[in-house]
Design a protein around this motif. Sequence first.
Motif, mmCIF file in Angstrom:
data_model
loop_
_atom_site.group_PDB
_atom_site.id
_atom_site.type_symbol
_atom_site.label_atom_id
_atom_site.label_comp_id
_atom_site.label_asym_id
_atom_site.label_seq_id
_atom_site.Cartn_x
_atom_site.Cartn_y
_atom_site.Cartn_z
ATOM 1 N N HIS A 164 0.944 -1.216 0.352
ATOM 2 C CA HIS A 164 0.348 0.490 -0.035
ATOM 3 C C HIS A 164 1.128 1.289 0.406
ATOM 4 O O HIS A 164 1.165 1.339 -1.030
ATOM 5 C CB HIS A 164 -1.303 -0.293 1.075
ATOM 6 N N ILE B 66 -7.612 1.202 0.847
ATOM 7 C CA ILE B 66 -7.912 0.776 -0.913
ATOM 8 C C ILE B 66 -9.285 1.484 -1.388
ATOM 9 O O ILE B 66 -9.204 1.035 -2.637
ATOM 10 C CB ILE B 66 -6.991 -0.170 -0.374
ATOM 11 N N PRO C 28 -1.892 -0.912 -4.226
ATOM 12 C CA PRO C 28 -2.964 -1.295 -3.976
ATOM 13 C C PRO C 28 -3.456 -2.329 -4.408
ATOM 14 O O PRO C 28 -4.510 -2.775 -3.626
ATOM 15 C CB PRO C 28 -3.650 0.195 -4.886
#
Length: 203
Positions: free
Chosen positions: A138, A174, A143
Motif C-alpha cells: 500500500h 484502498i 494498491p
Amino acid sequence: GDKIGIANITHNLGFTSRELGDLERARQYYEESLALRREIGDRSGIAISLNNLGTVASLQKRYDDAIKLLQESVAAYRSLNDTNNIFMPLANIGSAYLRLGHYDLAEKYFFETLDMTRNQEVVSHHLESFNNFAELYHQRGLPEFSFELLEFLIHHPAADADLKRRVADLRAQIEPTLSADTITRVRERAKRLDLDGIYLKIK
C-alpha cells in the motif's frame, strides 16, 4: 513481596492501558514490569516487556526509540534461542521502518519474519506476516496487490478479531482508489489463494 506476580500484574495493566488508548500510562506500567523482571532475572519476561515498550513507542510515533527497544528485545530472544517469539520484535522493527518511509529496510525485516512464520505451526503468525506486506505494498503504491492480500486475510478462519479490524481499516483506505471491475477481479483471485500461493507471490 512477590515480584514475579507484581511484574505480571503491571504488565497486564500496561496491556489494558494500551487497549484503552492510554499509551503514556501503558509505557509507565511496561517500564515498571521491565524493571522488576530485570531485578529477578526473568529473561523471557524482559524480552516480552522490551517488545511491548517498543510497540508503544511506535504507536507514540517515537520510531527511533521503538527500533532501539525492539532490537534489545530481539537480542534477548536470541539469547534464549526462542525462535517462536522472536518474529514479534523483528516484525515490529519492520513496521517502524515502514512508518519512517524506509521501505527497503522494512521489506528486509518482513521477509525475515515471513520465512520464520512459514516454518512455524502457528497460522495466525503467518497471517500477521502477510498483513505486514499488505501495508508495505500500500505504501509503495501497489494498491491492487495489497487489496488482494487483505481480501485473503479477512476471510481466513485463523484471522483473529484484532487482525480483521486492522485489515478492514486498511481495506477501507484502498477500496475507493480501485475501480469496481478491479475489485471484482481481485476478490475472485483472492478466493483461489491459499497460504502457499500467497507466500510464492510475495517471494
